[in-house]
Design an enzyme around this catalytic site. Structure first.
Site, PDB file in Angstrom:
ATOM      1  CD  GLU A   1      -8.692  -5.483   0.489  1.00 56.77           C
ATOM      2  OE1 GLU A   1      -9.711  -6.199   0.597  1.00 56.77           O
ATOM      3  OE2 GLU A   1      -7.926  -5.509  -0.483  1.00 56.77           O
TER       4      GLU A   1
ATOM      5  CB  CYS B   1      -6.669  -4.654  -6.531  1.00 55.65           C
ATOM      6  SG  CYS B   1      -7.598  -3.219  -7.120  1.00 55.65           S
TER       7      CYS B   1
END
Length: 271
Positions: A114, A2
């Site tokens: 992402e 993350c």
């Protein structure tokens, strides 16, 4: 992993969702659609209120800095590298193991970003025709639109160069716990793109479903094996993902337009 996420919910809304008993209006943060490491973020935690006579834990909404600085660190410089802790090893790593047993938190988000390197871009990279492949960002979030509650850790660090009464004498920092990305199909997948989170990246933030919030935040739970049982991934099929503008790739860009769903990957970034 993350490395970037979005957090736009108001503190009063988060207080209701997580049944928070204490939060300070002066610590309110502006909606952030491009949260990057070292930024201040919201965290939900159970901890006694400072200087209160009652030492029982209180559910609080606090403002922390993303990038954990261990209490024993000589300087805070390494915090920017401590943004993630792996669920598989968090209980044994020196930087995280003490926080794992006593200082756990939930980091609320709308979802996380992402990046995927497109097939055509990867081919060019392999052929040596392009040194920096262009990557397509995706936004990953709960399919039902609920809060994305990321498992986290927090830590206190004392800046010994400052006097006790200095407002910056204490740093409170945090990390996001990550786990292996789901290989099962997404609840909602883009027509022209990845069909599972593992197609986007091999790791993902560990999402805690509401039935685990109380157990995760309870500071009385200190048994390592017991706590590790809370690190199981959530049930499959809860997430969706969609392509967003490559504008999110720059931390200088920030606004709700970053969450706008594209009809497909941008040109040059095909999945």
């Amino acid at each position: 992993m993350c490395g970037r996420y979005a957090a736009s919910r108001r503190p009063e809304d988060l207080a209701g969702i997580f049944e928070v008993d204490k939060w300070e209006p002066e610590e309110a943060l502006e909606p952030d659609y491009n949260v990057a490491p070292t930024k201040e973020v919201y965290a939900v935690l159970d901890r006694p209120v400072k200087d209160a006579d009652d030492k029982r834990p209180v559910r609080q909404l606090r403002k922390l800095k993303w990038g954990l600085v261990p209490s024993w660190a000589k300087t805070p410089e390494g915090g920017a590298r401590m943004i993630n802790a792996r669920a598989e090893t968090v209980h044994e790593k020196p930087s995280f193991r003490r926080a794992f047993t006593s200082r756990r938190c939930v980091l609320p988000a709308d979802g996380y970003y992402e990046w995927v390197t497109g097939v055509q871009e990867r081919d060019l990279e392999v052929e040596g025709k392009k040194k920096r492949p262009r990557k397509q960002p995706y936004f990953v979030l709960p399919a039902d639109g609920t809060v994305f509650a990321m498992a986290g850790l927090y830590e206190f660090w004392r800046d010994r160069t400052l006097p006790d009464d200095h407002p910056q004498a204490w740093w409170v920092t945090c990390s996001v716990i990550t786990t292996e990305a789901e290989t099962s199909p997404l609840a909602v997948a883009p027509a022209d793109g990845p069909h599972a989170l593992a197609d986007i990246h091999p790791r993902m933030p560990l999402m805690l479903t509401p039935d685990r919030w109380d157990a995760w935040l309870d500071p009385a739970r200190t048994d390592v094996d017991d706590l590790r049982s809370l690190l199981e991934p959530p049930p499959a099929g809860l997430m969706r993902a969609y392509p967003v503008s490559t504008a999110v790739s720059s931390v200088r860009n920030n606004g709700p337009e970053l969450l706008k769903e594209l009809e497909g990957p941008e040109e040059g970034t095909l999945f």
